[in-house]
Design an enzyme around this catalytic site. Sequence first.
Site, PDB file in Angstrom:
ATOM      1  CD  GLU A 188      33.250  37.689  37.883  1.00 50.75           C
ATOM      2  OE1 GLU A 188      34.005  38.143  37.015  1.00 50.75           O
ATOM      3  OE2 GLU A 188      33.338  38.012  39.087  1.00 50.75           O
ATOM      4  CD  GLU A 381      35.498  34.907  41.580  1.00 50.52           C
ATOM      5  OE1 GLU A 381      35.942  36.072  41.576  1.00 50.52           O
ATOM      6  OE2 GLU A 381      35.371  34.224  40.561  1.00 50.52           O
TER       7      GLU A 381
HETATM    8  C1  BG6 Z   1      36.534  37.957  39.490  1.00 47.32           C
HETATM    9  C2  BG6 Z   1      37.079  36.896  38.562  1.00 47.32           C
HETATM   10  O1  BG6 Z   1      35.779  38.838  38.791  1.00 47.32           O
HETATM   11  O2  BG6 Z   1      37.461  38.768  40.129  1.00 47.32           O
HETATM   12  C3  BG6 Z   1      38.416  36.337  38.987  1.00 47.32           C
HETATM   13  O3  BG6 Z   1      36.150  35.850  38.425  1.00 47.32           O
HETATM   14  C4  BG6 Z   1      39.316  37.483  39.414  1.00 47.32           C
HETATM   15  O4  BG6 Z   1      38.955  35.582  37.941  1.00 47.32           O
HETATM   16  C5  BG6 Z   1      38.668  38.201  40.588  1.00 47.32           C
HETATM   17  O5  BG6 Z   1      40.602  37.092  39.732  1.00 47.32           O
HETATM   18  C6  BG6 Z   1      39.501  39.313  41.170  1.00 47.32           C
HETATM   19  O6  BG6 Z   1      39.863  40.219  40.168  1.00 47.32           O
HETATM   20  P1  BG6 Z   1      41.373  40.600  39.881  1.00 47.32           P
HETATM   21  O7  BG6 Z   1      41.327  41.373  38.632  1.00 47.32           O
HETATM   22  O8  BG6 Z   1      41.825  41.361  41.043  1.00 47.32           O
HETATM   23  O9  BG6 Z   1      42.095  39.309  39.720  1.00 47.32           O
END
Ligand code: BG6
Length: 483
Positions: A188, A381
């Site tokens: 990101e 993701e």
């Molecule tokens: C993404 C990141 O933006 O979101 C991850 O690359 C992160 O590292 C994921 O864990 C989910 O976000 P969060 O804040 O719920 O962990």
Amino acid sequence: MPLPDGFLWGGAMAANQVEGAWRAGGRGPAVTDVQTYKPHADPKEYAIHHVVTLDSIREAMSTDDTTYFPKRRGIDFYHRYPEDLALFAEMGFTVLRVSIAWTRLFPTGEETEPNEEGVAFYLGLFTEMRRLGIEPLVTLSHYDQPLALALKNNCWLDRSTIALFERFARTCFERFGHLVRRWLSFNEIDSITRHPFTSGGIVPETVEGDLVQAEYTALHHQFVASASVTRMLHEMWPDAEMGCMLTALTTYPNTCHPDDVAATQAKERMLYLCTDVQAAGAYPPLALRALERRGVTVPFAPGDVELLRAHTVDFISFSYYMSMTESVRPDAERTPGNTVLGVKNPYLESSEWGWQIDPVGLRITLIDLYDRYGKPLFIVENGLGMRDELTEDGRIHDPYRIDYFRRHFTEMIRAVDEGVDLRGYTSWAPIDLISASTSQISKRYGFIHVDLDDLGHGTGERRRKDSFWWYQKVIASNGADLG
Ligand code: BG6
């Protein structure tokens, strides 16, 4: 519609959110080690507004506590990875996205030789993955800048960090290149403008002058570093591939009022700035102009333009969790998303953390990105953070998670059917881990439950949730059976 043969299925995670063992094997401190869990803070607020200060760093480094610094303990993947990989293999994973903690290899970022214990850990991890038939997809930088560099010179704000990162990347390619074929340079990369400390090692209060200028300076250094290590990878391993990684913060106009449409267009332009540089090889002129008007200058050094143009990435990867809307109305109701505040979409439901669930948005994003760049895509993701309940029979029934994935897979498959070249999918996250933004574990993402609470109490035992069996079936049928 079937997905192509060889489509990769798996999960994604980051070293700082799972490994723990923050002092083990000669690892040096990373910026994530000073991020606190605040039990009494509203996680939605905390995720977006908290700022790391010099005082908070000093205080954090004066203690070895892991209770309120959950990323120091993670889920102990460092010691338990054989068990976790076996569970991923049982689900049928053919790919697993992990990251390498820079400070396991170079504890301060400045050593001239790597820490062999750190190298040995990742060699063991990647070897075991290969043995189980799981391809490693490896992120070089996922939020774990060396704390020493952050304190010395604000890390990525200083151009000298490029050379240090090149040394780190060269070590990774030399030592792990026979096991790893697909790499991502920065997780990101756009997020440096939302959380400059984790993404860039920038301590805001120590920045002289404009913070926004500092963020774009650091971002430019990361672009140059990314192009440089892409060149390095191709020279060392001609068959290997480098991807960029974007936070797909898909945004719609809140209404069809032309002002909302224009505001959305302006936002989108800045959203795509990073992929324009990394995948198309140049800063887009209108985004550059918008930066200029904001008083931001991109610090081009001789040779940067040519380097960026010549060494674009082989594929585009992205995270997609939610969408939001844009409105010019100052009183428009807002809701948190992935480290952003967006305007609420009346047609969508939100999770407890406010993130708006939008499966169709995934199809829109895939089509937008493929239309725009024509390069292979990888979803690295996507997932749903929810509280899970352990029932008396020791089970976790998580139909909400299955429903989220089912609806997203349906749209993903539609996009592929429309012609998008999508190479694979890794869910965030296959196992419960520490949230990046709130440092909670109770914001659970996994198909596998980890018996730990937000303060680290529990046995750490792993348990298969209902979604585990469901995802196993999806993978076995290559997405044909979503029932
Ligand atoms: C993404 C990141 O933006 O979101 C991850 O690359 C992160 O590292 C994921 O864990 C989910 O976000 P969060 O804040 O719920 O962990």
